[in-house]
Design a protein around this motif. Structure first.
Motif, short mmCIF file in Angstrom:
data_model
loop_
_atom_site.label_atom_id
_atom_site.label_comp_id
_atom_site.label_asym_id
_atom_site.label_seq_id
_atom_site.Cartn_x
_atom_site.Cartn_y
_atom_site.Cartn_z
N GLU A 134 4.87 11.86 -21.57
CA GLU A 134 5.89 11.43 -20.61
C GLU A 134 5.53 11.97 -19.23
OE1 GLU A 134 10.78 11.60 -20.51
OE2 GLU A 134 9.73 11.74 -22.42
N ARG A 135 5.96 11.28 -18.20
CA ARG A 135 5.83 11.80 -16.84
C ARG A 135 7.08 12.61 -16.50
NH1 ARG A 135 1.29 12.04 -13.46
NH2 ARG A 135 -0.08 10.31 -13.98
N HIS A 136 6.87 13.73 -15.81
CA HIS A 136 7.98 14.56 -15.38
C HIS A 136 8.44 14.10 -14.00
CE1 HIS A 136 10.27 18.22 -14.52
NE2 HIS A 136 10.21 18.46 -15.80
N GLU A 137 9.66 14.49 -13.63
CA GLU A 137 10.13 14.16 -12.27
C GLU A 137 9.20 14.75 -11.22
OE1 GLU A 137 14.08 15.24 -11.36
OE2 GLU A 137 15.00 13.84 -12.75
N LEU B 260 12.33 9.07 -16.75
CA LEU B 260 11.96 8.79 -15.36
C LEU B 260 11.94 7.29 -15.10
CD1 LEU B 260 10.93 10.10 -12.68
CD2 LEU B 260 8.64 9.57 -13.47
N MET B 261 11.34 6.54 -16.04
CA MET B 261 11.23 5.09 -15.87
C MET B 261 12.62 4.43 -15.97
SD MET B 261 7.88 4.64 -15.67
CE MET B 261 7.30 3.09 -16.28
N ARG B 262 13.44 4.92 -16.92
CA ARG B 262 14.74 4.31 -17.14
C ARG B 262 15.69 4.57 -15.98
NH1 ARG B 262 19.01 6.68 -19.04
NH2 ARG B 262 17.82 8.49 -19.75
N LEU C 151 3.94 5.15 -9.93
CA LEU C 151 4.64 6.29 -10.51
C LEU C 151 4.61 7.49 -9.57
CD1 LEU C 151 3.40 6.01 -14.18
CD2 LEU C 151 5.77 5.87 -13.44
N GLU C 152 3.47 7.67 -8.91
CA GLU C 152 3.33 8.77 -7.96
C GLU C 152 4.34 8.63 -6.83
OE1 GLU C 152 -0.45 10.16 -5.71
OE2 GLU C 152 -0.96 10.16 -7.84
N ARG C 153 4.50 7.38 -6.36
CA ARG C 153 5.47 7.15 -5.29
C ARG C 153 6.89 7.45 -5.77
NH1 ARG C 153 1.99 2.82 -3.91
NH2 ARG C 153 3.18 1.37 -5.21
N ALA C 154 7.21 7.04 -7.01
CA ALA C 154 8.54 7.31 -7.56
C ALA C 154 8.78 8.81 -7.67
CB ALA C 154 8.69 6.66 -8.93
N GLN C 155 7.75 9.52 -8.17
CA GLN C 155 7.88 10.97 -8.28
C GLN C 155 8.03 11.61 -6.90
OE1 GLN C 155 4.27 11.44 -10.67
NE2 GLN C 155 5.50 12.43 -12.25
N GLY C 156 7.29 11.08 -5.94
CA GLY C 156 7.37 11.60 -4.57
C GLY C 156 8.78 11.47 -4.01
N LYS C 157 9.44 10.33 -4.31
CA LYS C 157 10.81 10.13 -3.84
C LYS C 157 11.77 11.13 -4.51
CE LYS C 157 10.25 5.21 -2.82
NZ LYS C 157 10.55 3.82 -3.26
N VAL C 158 11.57 11.36 -5.80
CA VAL C 158 12.42 12.32 -6.51
C VAL C 158 12.23 13.72 -5.93
CG1 VAL C 158 12.95 13.36 -8.74
CG2 VAL C 158 12.34 10.96 -8.62
N GLU C 159 10.95 14.08 -5.70
CA GLU C 159 10.66 15.41 -5.16
C GLU C 159 11.25 15.57 -3.76
OE1 GLU C 159 6.46 15.40 -5.54
OE2 GLU C 159 6.48 16.20 -7.57
N ALA C 160 11.17 14.50 -2.96
CA ALA C 160 11.73 14.56 -1.60
C ALA C 160 13.24 14.75 -1.66
CB ALA C 160 11.39 13.28 -0.84
N ARG C 161 13.87 14.06 -2.63
CA ARG C 161 15.32 14.20 -2.78
C ARG C 161 15.67 15.63 -3.23
NH1 ARG C 161 17.44 13.77 -7.43
NH2 ARG C 161 19.67 13.80 -7.73
N ASN C 162 14.89 16.16 -4.17
CA ASN C 162 15.15 17.53 -4.63
C ASN C 162 14.94 18.53 -3.51
OD1 ASN C 162 15.81 16.70 -7.20
ND2 ASN C 162 13.74 17.00 -8.02
N PHE C 163 13.94 18.27 -2.66
CA PHE C 163 13.69 19.13 -1.50
C PHE C 163 14.90 19.13 -0.58
CE2 PHE C 163 11.21 19.44 2.73
CZ PHE C 163 11.59 20.76 2.88
#
Length: 961
Positions: free
Chosen positions: A613-616, A647-649, A680-692
């Protein structure tokens, strides 16, 4: 037509650029047998060219080749320092052991004489490198010198897994320890703190530096000794809690931490990013509401999906209108709210809060993923590392809701006594460095929050690992079938496989599938936390299959062929072998076996890392991936995903699922293409930016409290260090008088507007005695200043009489204790008020007002009120305090001893009449101590816990002088 299957910008580009026919019709037309992956692969070059333009792409590559990246330039800038260190190596090799050890004192003396650490760096690094060779048998590589230089300069050194971060850290630690102010090396768990301290102490001690380790459960004296060492290894949690505990002490002699000079944080991204959202809190118990949690928990299973709305991204749950109506009826039936009340009434706020927490516990927190139940306790699991977080609890009743859900004993809610976030704790250090295998993705946050630069350190040998493109399946079942097939292929050819999962539940599901296939394997998750190092160390053996939850920060290298040292230690422990020669022979035997096995593993392709699985966070994925390809070893990594993954869902797989169905994707088929990786990298990047953004926002609020925390802690320390506080107390006494007079006799008010009777009452309440204020006010020509002066003279005289009666030394001690106790109580109340303010200030946004500015303004006003109230409360306590004289105290002790003797005699007499064994001399017999009746306590030792149940020592509670 391709429009249905391609992003809009590609369709537009194709239409306007006269691109060739792309033939995207699924399995028809130009390519009737083309698979989905074939279609992506065939058209990728044309589409890429249309979107970016090959010219610009080419220029970027040329520029990087000519000028290098910014990171390359940083690394190049320290090459000259590395050359100087290498030039000194022959001279260091020529020194005898004693001469090399003597270098430490030489460097300390030179630094004390004014030479900077930067000037000492080449010699200190060269000496430490030679000491490592002699004490450990390991010589730091040039890349480790580079990493050490950047750590000393206050940066984060990103080094790939297996490149030797632990050894690298010894270089800047040694250099900065020459200041004799102490250096802290921070690790993520107790095991690593002990292991690294024991391992690296060999070289530090060899060079004349002392090494300590701080772990939970140590007594205060042992902690003081550890912090007084030149180098101290500790976990981030223990450092933060010790800081808070130190600032709750009543004497500087009791404090354990001495300075915040320089710290190196291992797994810095895990500690300063992942754990930064959760503050460290020291709390005390409040009222027990177990029955309420249990009652409310019974209602939740009856709720249906129409009764609530979930937001998995925000981890929030909200009742709908139907849910409110349903619960109102149930709560009225249970007698929890009045028959005429509703959930919208202010009186129902507490009930609604706890119902919401119970709903969150049932719908958003999953057993064996977010927490486990162990020994009758709900223990949280770190979502990033898969480790148990013993002692860590969710706040605001959520943990109690999870305990009610699982049917275990409910611990009472706590009230905050002291708190600090990791961001603000680590910003206390004069200089901070960090090391990890994955930090570049969070470089912006490290720079903005901590002022830390991130430097990627080149590997000692080129990376030979092959990173395959992600494989995306439509369903989880198809994905797990693909995972099992891939593991089986690797196992049959002897290639060791490390499988990464995101939860205990999924690791055990996969373990069951492998058992059905007859594939032997080991499972590492929070259930088997204690076996962590041993399982991971052997994950590189021929044909080994290891399933692990979130491999972040495990801290143990996976060596191909196995770990000979651990294998030898295990056999020695089993057979009770202690003879040094026998141990050496055992190690030699295993080293030969491991070397032979390593060659077979290399031929099989090295370690295969397979993620399910991919992590956030991309960092967690990169940490897992980085386990393969250590020190130039071959290896392979692959991520298996499905559209049903969290992550995908959560981030919208419906559109992709529909597209793949239209493309004719068959069951069991996966889509594999670099485009998928980038998406997927872009999606993770958005999640990380939001968490930041979330962490940054939390920090802005915590900074307000942090400024006040530092002011209070600084004031406490000054009070503890002061021998005589009579002047401070006197100023407070005068200010209290000024405040009272100003309240009842406003400035420039006429005499008939004075409330002299109210002033007299307030003065009596504060100072415990009557003042002739009414008579003074009736005198001719008396104004408010005259009354203030008379009152100040009067209260000063009363204070002087107490000093004369009890002695100056006794009064100075009483003043210090009352000041500290009052500050602590007021600060605790202030923290609680700020917590409540923070929970509701967000609603100010509906009134078009900035919640943060509102919070700052009100927090400042509250803090100002705290300081004003402090003066009055300290003055009141000191004015009313009564201290026993030595004669009175001796008389009280004698009475208590006599009562204890009488009770013992009564007990012995009763025992003789009933035939029971008489009580042992010195042990209290008869009635047990009554916490509310000091006469039953007997002779209490001053260091014993106070019998009243406060949790304090007797000397700090009822035995206080």
């Amino acid at each position: 037509m391709c429009r249905d299957y391609l992003p809009r910008r590609f369709y537009k580009a194709r239409r306007t650029a006269a691109a060739p026919n792309l033939g995207c019709q699924p399995r028809t037309g130009n390519h009737p047998m083309m698979t989905v992956s074939d279609a992506f692969a065939r058209h990728a070059p044309a589409l890429w060219k249309l979107e970016t333009g090959s010219c610009m792409l080419g220029l970027g590559k040329v520029a990087k080749k000519v000028f290098g990246t910014a990171n390359d330039r940083k690394v190049k800038s320290v090459r000259s320092l590395v050359a100087k260190i290498n030039d000194l190596e022959p001279a260091m090799q020529a020194l005898s052991d004693d001469d090399l050890k003597a270098k430490t004192q030489e460097y300390v003396g030179r630094h004390e004489a004014g030479e900077s650490l930067d000037a000492l760096l080449p010699e200190a690094f060269a000496a430490m490198r030679e000491a490592s060779v002699r004490a450990l048998g390991m010589r730091p590589f040039d890349v480790q010198l580079i990493g050490g230089i950047f750590l000393h300069q206050g940066n984060i050194s990103e080094m790939k897994t297996g490149e030797g971060k632990t050894l690298m850290a010894t270089l800047p630690v040694y250099l900065n320890a020459l200041t004799r102010r102490g250096v802290h090396v921070v690790t993520v768990n107790d095991y690593l703190a002990r292991r690294d301290a024991e391992w690296m102490a060999k070289v530090y001690n060899w060079m004349g530096l002392s090494v300590g380790v701080v772990v939970p459960g140590m007594n205060e004296q042992a902690k003081q000794q550890a912090y007084d060492c030149d180098v101290t290894y500790a976990t981030n949690n223990e450092l933060g809690f010790d800081y808070l505990r130190d600032n709750m002490k009543t004497s500087t002699k009791e404090m354990v931490q001495r300075d915040h000079h320089f710290a190196i944080v291992d797994e810095v991204d895990s500690i300063l990013i992942d754990e930064a959202r959760t503050p460290l809190i020291i709390s005390g118990p409040t009222q027990d509401k177990s029955e309420l949690y249990i009652t409310l928990d019974k209602f939740i299973p009856d709720l249906t999906e129409e009764h609530y709305e979930l937001d998995e991204k925000q981890r929030s749950a909200t009742l709908t209108e139907e849910g409110n109506e349903f619960l109102e009826e149930r709560l009225k039936e249970a007698g929890l709210i009045e028959p005429e009340a509703t959930l919208y009434d202010p009186e129902s706020t507490t009930i609604v809060h706890h119902i919401t927490q119970a709903l969150r516990a049932h719908t958003l927190f999953t057993r064996d993923k977010d927490y486990i139940v162990r020994n009758g306790e709900v223990v949280l699991i770190d979502e990033f590392t898969g480790r148990m977080m013993a002692g860590r609890r969710m706040s605001e009743g959520l943990h109690q809701a999870m305990e009610a859900k699982e049917g275990v004993k409910i611990q009472p809610e706590n009230v905050t006594l002291a708190s600090v976030t990791f961001q603000n704790y680590f910003r206390l250090y004069d200089k901070l460095g960090g090391m990890t295998g994955t930090a570049l993705t969070e470089a912006e946050e490290f720079q903005e929050i901590y002022g830390l630069g991130v430097v990627e350190i080149p590997t000692h040998r080129p990376i030979a690992r092959i990173d395959n493109d992600d494989q995306v399946y439509r369903t989880a079942k198809e994905k797990y079938d693909g995972v099992v097939r891939a593991i089986k292929i690797a196992y049959e050819k002897g290639q060791p496989t490390l499988v990464g999962t995101t939860s205990i539940e999924k690791s055990e599901l996969l373990a069951g599938l492998l058992t059905k296939e007859g594939i032997p394997h080991k499972v590492l998750n929070a259930r088997f936390h204690e076996e962590e190092a041993g399982i991971i160390a052997q994950a590189g053996r021929l044909g080994a299959v290891t399933i692990a939850t979130n491999m972040a920060g495990r801290g143990t290298d996976i060596k191909l062929g196995g770990n000979a040292e651990l294998m030898a230690a295990a056999e020695a422990a089993e057979k009770d072998i202690t003879d040094p020669e026998a141990l050496a022979a055992l190690e030699a035997k295993y080293e030969a076996e491991v070397e032979a096995e390593k060659q077979k593993v290399l031929e099989a392709g090295g370690l295969f890392v397979l993620a399910t699985e991919r992590h956030e966070s991309r960092r967690i994925d990169n940490q897992l991936r980085g386990r393969s390809g250590r020190q130039g070893d071959p290896g392979r990594t692959n991520f298996f995903l499905s559209l049903e993954d969290d992550l995908m869902r959560i981030f919208g797989s419906d559109r992709l699922d529909g597209m793949l169905q239209k493309l004719g994707m068959k069951e069991g088929e996966a889509i594999v293409h670099p485009w998928v990786n980038k998406a997927l990298e872009r999606a993770q990047g958005k999640v990380e930016a939001r968490n930041f953004d979330i962490r940054k926002n939390l920090l802005k609020y915590d900074d307000v409290m942090n400024d006040q925390r530092k002011a209070v802690f600084e004031q406490r320390r000054e009070i503890m260090e002061a021998d005589d506080l009579s002047e401070t107390v006197g100023d407070m006494r005068h200010e209290a008088v000024d405040d009272l007079v100003t309240t009842y006799i406003p400035p420039r008010a006429y005499a008939d507007q004075w409330d002299t009777e109210g002033l007299a009452e307030a003065l009596k309440d504060t100072f415990g005695r009557d003042f002739p204020v009414v008579e003074w006010a009736n005198e001719e020509g008396v104004d408010d200043d005259d009354i203030k002066e008379r009152l100040k003279a009067d209260v000063d005289q009363a204070a002087a009489q107490k000093v004369a009666k009890y002695g100056a030394e006794t009064m100075r001690g009483v003043e210090k204790q009352i000041l500290l106790q009052t500050i602590d109580k007021e600060w605790r109340d202030h923290l609680l008020t700020l917590d409540h303010l923070r929970s509701v200030v967000g609603f100010r946004g509906y009134a078009q007002r900035d919640p943060l500015n509102e919070y700052k303004t009100e927090a400042f006003e509250l803090f100002d009120g705290l300081l004003s109230g402090l003066r009055t409360k300290v003055t009141k306590q000191l004015a009313n305090v009564q201290i026993m004289t030595p004669e009175e105290r001796d008389a009280l002790v004698a009475r208590m001893q006599q009562m204890a003797a009488d009770q013992q005699a009564q007990g012995a007499s009763a025992a003789a009449q009933t035939g029971d064994t008489p009580a042992t001399p010195g042990v209290q017999a008869g009635p047990a101590r009554n916490p509310e009746d000091p006469s039953t306590w007997g002779n209490v030792s001053r260091n014993e816990a106070c019998p009243c149940g406060s949790g304090k020592k007797y000397k700090h509670c009822h035995g206080q002088l």
